[in-house]
Design a protein around this motif. Structure first.
Motif: not given
Lengths: 205, 205
Positions: B86-91, B142-144, B150-158, B203-204
DNA sequence: AAGTAACTGGACTAAATAGTCCAATTTTTG
DNA sequence: CAAAAATTGGACTATTTAGTCCAGTTACTT
């Protein structure tokens, strides 16, 4: 089977004794769960003879049902007290703080008395129904508070207050369960803060 | 007391028997709770003699501890399977749908096997610790997933992924408990949708 | 073949527990 | 006061349950 041969108290004294039994049983069940609460323990804690217990209750299940109603009274009483005058987001946050503080004061032990009963008794039809009704009532307390918040902010009531209430109650129950297991109020705080944000967004406050 | 006189299996056959005992006990506990699961029932369900049970486990508590670990394996295994890629909101929404569907398929009975164990065993130190560890592990799954999103969306992990995870897990647990008690998936759906919105906002995404 | 581990099965104990029954006593109420 | 209700307390049953013990059997491994 279906006929309930239990006597109802006909004097004030009898009613007091019956209440004493229920109170003692409720406290024991809260501390140890239904399965680990024996009739003998209830007898000792309530200073009543076994005959009286079986005079007022047909069997243990019957007593447990009374315990559910009593516990629902207690929990809903506490929360209704806190929620009654609530009509703003700030008030909702004060309720959150009170719940967290109560949890902290018991070292996160015990969890929600109603939630624990629900986890133990939700596969038994009669007890499940009683607990479902209690939860529905609890949710409607939230719903009424949310309606007041909307009214106060000059909005017309929108239709999903019940859904908001169920989400809030789920957050509370899940937060309390995790708090109990992890012995930390943090999961509870996070869950409630999330739910409050959600309410604020949906109510546009 | 502290010394555990339990034998570990030394052959493959022994290991299989021990596993069979644990599997049977786990299933019985899931269906009836720890207090209502007797050793004799485990014997019958696992086709094993009482001697073998007390050969591999020092007492019922010891077996219950093994059941907790087994149930944690099952539940976390299922969810890790669903959450791994899982790496997206859709997922995340697909995960939600899968959880709701699983709940619906069992008529909302049983609730979360780990949550039920937690409600019953969170006042006993050893079992509480085991369950707390399981929940922590679950939250980190969940955290992972959130980190990958976040990574997939190009954000830096908060930094508050752990907090987001605990809120998500609380929603899931509370939603499952209400679903079990009210025999409706709706509270679960509402709680999970709320949590997903919360994750998206934080996660914006 | 011999040794080791797994396994059976039943007898057994000790304790806990729900629930029954009853005879006698006390308290309340009309 | 007299009736009705509440209460006691203990004896008693029947069942369930965890846990022990052991003597004999079966299977696996080297």
């Amino acid at each position: 089977m279906s006929t309930n041969a239990t006597a109802l108290p006909k004097t004030a004294r009898g009613a007091a004794t019956r209440a004493r039994i229920i109170d003692a049983a409720t406290e024991l069940v809260r501390a140890h769960g239904v399965a680990n609460t024996t009739i003998d323990a209830v007898i000792e804690a309530s200073n009543v003879s076994k005959s009286q217990i079986y005079h007022y209750f047909s069997d243990k299940d019957d007593l447990v049902l009374a315990v559910i109603h009593r516990q629902a009274e207690c929990v809903l009483g506490t929360h209704e007290e806190l929620l009654r005058k609530l009509n703003s987001l700030a008030g909702l946050r004060r309720w959150r703080d009170a719940v967290v503080e109560l949890t902290r004061q018991t070292n996160c032990a015990g969890g929600c008395p109603l939630g624990s009963l629900a986890a133990e008794l939700s596969e038994t039809p009669r007890t499940r129904a009683a607990l479902a009704a209690s939860f529905a009532c609890w949710a409607s307390c939230f719903g009424m508070a949310f309606a007041r918040m909307q009214t106060r902010a000059g909005k017309r009531p929108s239709g999903d207050l019940r859904e908001l209430s169920e989400a809030m109650l789920a957050s509370l129950q899940g937060g309390l369960l995790l708090a109990q297991t992890m012995r930390s109020t943090r999961p509870l705080e996070l869950a409630l803060d999330m739910a409050i944000e959600h309410v604020a967004a949906r109510l546009k406050l």
